[in-house]
Motif scaffolding. Structure first.
Motif, short mmCIF file in Angstrom:
data_model
loop_
_atom_site.label_atom_id
_atom_site.label_comp_id
_atom_site.label_asym_id
_atom_site.label_seq_id
_atom_site.Cartn_x
_atom_site.Cartn_y
_atom_site.Cartn_z
N ILE A 1 38.78 41.01 45.16
CA ILE A 1 37.77 42.07 45.05
C ILE A 1 37.26 42.46 46.43
O ILE A 1 37.10 43.64 46.73
CB ILE A 1 36.62 41.63 44.12
CG1 ILE A 1 37.14 41.54 42.67
CG2 ILE A 1 35.43 42.57 44.21
CD1 ILE A 1 36.19 40.88 41.69
N ASP B 1 40.38 46.73 37.03
CA ASP B 1 39.03 47.07 37.47
C ASP B 1 38.05 47.01 36.29
O ASP B 1 36.92 46.55 36.45
CB ASP B 1 39.00 48.43 38.14
CG ASP B 1 39.69 48.39 39.49
OD1 ASP B 1 39.06 47.93 40.45
OD2 ASP B 1 40.86 48.77 39.58
N ARG C 1 34.45 45.95 37.73
CA ARG C 1 34.28 46.87 38.87
C ARG C 1 34.01 48.28 38.40
O ARG C 1 33.53 49.12 39.15
CB ARG C 1 35.52 46.85 39.77
CG ARG C 1 35.64 45.54 40.52
CD ARG C 1 36.74 45.57 41.55
NE ARG C 1 36.24 46.22 42.76
CZ ARG C 1 36.93 47.10 43.46
NH1 ARG C 1 38.13 47.46 43.10
NH2 ARG C 1 36.41 47.63 44.55
N THR C 2 34.36 48.56 37.14
CA THR C 2 34.06 49.84 36.51
C THR C 2 33.79 49.59 35.03
O THR C 2 34.31 48.63 34.46
CB THR C 2 35.21 50.86 36.69
OG1 THR C 2 34.83 52.11 36.12
CG2 THR C 2 36.49 50.39 36.02
N SER D 1 41.41 50.55 44.27
CA SER D 1 41.20 49.85 43.01
C SER D 1 41.95 48.52 43.04
O SER D 1 42.91 48.35 43.80
CB SER D 1 41.70 50.70 41.84
OG SER D 1 43.11 50.77 41.85
#
Length: 149
Positions: free
Chosen positions: A130, A60, A65-66, A139
């Protein structure tokens, strides 16, 4: 350049590795790894898992994504990985979704493409991976099969 390509380059340089050495570590050609860093292609799930393990960083984080730099070794048992095909099928069934519903939700033209994911005949591209993680609210690390400690 994508966040993934930027983070791959950054992590490789942080670990003082060449693209050639990364190819060796991942069991791929240097040119394949070079294409990931250049944003010309995305690594398949099996290579994403190896990259995450090599840098001890979450998928991630690698994909953007983070922004939290979480290690995977502190969260997951990286030696025991549930196959993606099994995990995606478990998640779909737990949410009582049909294969057709999932296919449409992630923008696939044909249900058969999604079915091939569950049968381990094909792996989704990173954008589809994703989309699946977003759909199931998990996740990427969990979706690709890392088992929580």
């Amino acid at each position: 350049m994508s966040i993934l390509s930027e983070r791959l380059r950054c992590m490789r340089k942080k670990h003082k590795l060449t693209q050639g050495k990364m190819g060796e570590i991942l069991g791929i050609k240097r040119s394949s790894y070079q294409n990931y860093e250049a944003g010309q292609s995305f690594p398949p799930i099996s290579v994403l898992i190896k990259i995450a393990a090599a840098f001890d960083i979450s998928i991630d984080y690698l994909t953007g994504r983070t922004d939290e730099r979480r290690t995977i070794s502190g969260t997951y048992d990286v030696e025991n990985i549930t196959p993606f095909s099994v995990r995606v099928k478990e998640l779909r069934k737990a949410r009582k979704l049909t294969q057709e519903t999932v296919s449409k939700a992630i923008g696939l033209a044909f249900k058969s493409t999604y079915v091939s994911y569950e049968r381990a005949e094909k792996e989704p591209s990173l954008p589809r991976l994703i989309a699946l993680a977003d759909l199931f609210g998990v996740s990427l690390d969990y979706l690709v099969g890392f088992v929580e400690k």
